[in-house]
Write a protein that holds these residues in place. Sequence first.
Motif, mmCIF file in Angstrom:
data_model
loop_
_atom_site.group_PDB
_atom_site.id
_atom_site.type_symbol
_atom_site.label_atom_id
_atom_site.label_comp_id
_atom_site.label_asym_id
_atom_site.label_seq_id
_atom_site.Cartn_x
_atom_site.Cartn_y
_atom_site.Cartn_z
ATOM 1 N N THR A 93 -7.640 9.879 -52.241
ATOM 2 C CA THR A 93 -6.463 9.202 -52.785
ATOM 3 C C THR A 93 -6.203 7.902 -52.034
ATOM 4 O OG1 THR A 93 -4.065 9.428 -53.193
ATOM 5 C CG2 THR A 93 -4.960 10.527 -51.245
ATOM 6 N N ILE A 94 -5.559 6.969 -52.707
ATOM 7 C CA ILE A 94 -5.171 5.726 -52.035
ATOM 8 C C ILE A 94 -3.718 5.773 -51.569
ATOM 9 C CG2 ILE A 94 -6.827 4.356 -53.357
ATOM 10 C CD1 ILE A 94 -4.503 3.337 -55.056
ATOM 11 N N HIS A 97 -2.939 7.952 -45.785
ATOM 12 C CA HIS A 97 -3.848 7.463 -44.765
ATOM 13 C C HIS A 97 -4.820 8.582 -44.387
ATOM 14 C CE1 HIS A 97 -1.770 3.687 -44.205
ATOM 15 N NE2 HIS A 97 -0.616 4.322 -44.031
ATOM 16 N N ASN A 108 -8.584 8.195 -47.612
ATOM 17 C CA ASN A 108 -8.319 6.963 -48.347
ATOM 18 C C ASN A 108 -9.601 6.126 -48.294
ATOM 19 O OD1 ASN A 108 -7.594 4.348 -49.171
ATOM 20 N ND2 ASN A 108 -5.489 4.632 -48.460
#
Length: 357
Positions: A93-94, A97, A108
């Motif tokens: 996922t973006i 962190h 990320n």
Amino acid sequence: MFIKVERDIVDVILHQRRDKKRERAIDVIVQLMTASRLNHHKVYLKCLLDESDKKALQAALDENSWREFCRLQKERIDIYGLLEILDVYAVITISKHNSRVGKELQINPFEEADFFLDAPTYLCTENQRDAQFYQIVCNYYLSHERMSNMASNYKKWKGGGSDFGNALKVDNILLENFVFAIADSDKKYPDGKIGETAKSIKFLSHNRYNADYYILINVSEVENLIPIKMVKKYNSNIAEIEDTDLSYFDFKEGLKYQILYEKDCRAYWISNFSRVDIDWKEILKLVKDKSLSEYFDIVRGKSSLISGCGKKLLDSLLDDDGWRNIREEDFTQSQLSEWKVVGKKVFSWTCCSKKKV
């Protein structure tokens, strides 16, 4: 590794202007589709798209990646049931962190541009023979959990001998891959100290987002995980001590004088081998009023009090058909505990779908 991919990665491809961030998102999806297609990892990606978005995504991906993406949309999987039996899994996922939160390895891909999501996990052990044995343990776990549709896939690390933890520290695989390391405890009795090999992998820590380790605590070495009925196929003489606790017995070299200097260790083996023909009074005389170095000088060159099976024990059994017939009742409690823990951890770090025919 079970890898759950969040929708936000796809949204970058669909809605971000053509720049490096979008190119990285495309690269990530292509790597993940490659990993899924080649069974390097178990990838989960559900993403409802309208026709316009489908066309846009198809145009951004190569043919193989688009075909795999479409297959994943149709795949049925009990994700919650699978997550329940996993020790760890990854979330791409973006929105987070790089970190580990409980079971989740939150990755990320824009923070780690050089991370290889399409490469299998590295299984790191003292030598490749040990890794092969842990595949047997993993297979037992899969069978016990009735996961006939799942398998494991990993890369064998080159191995670094008894100091392999320090060899890992300077290896680039830690920067670019999922890594799971397993080490013998080398304990001589239940409350003994772990050895230098085990200590050397602790730097991995349990909160890294891409790596972890496990130390065999309930036994001394990988050989102590072999069911006694398998050991007896290699060396029938071991039957003479099979009714004792062999969790910390050195199956390669046997019971050596050297480990009996320490009082607590000596007390454990005197109790454990109380019915074995050993002159404990002689050993107590050898130890009395001696420094460690003096004692070692005295016992140096003496044969083991109880013979081991030699260094080829595990090698000789790796390809034995007997592993297929191993049952829970064949293990001691210490062995069963380790087989369940190791099997779960190895599967979690290396899981994939069973190879498509």
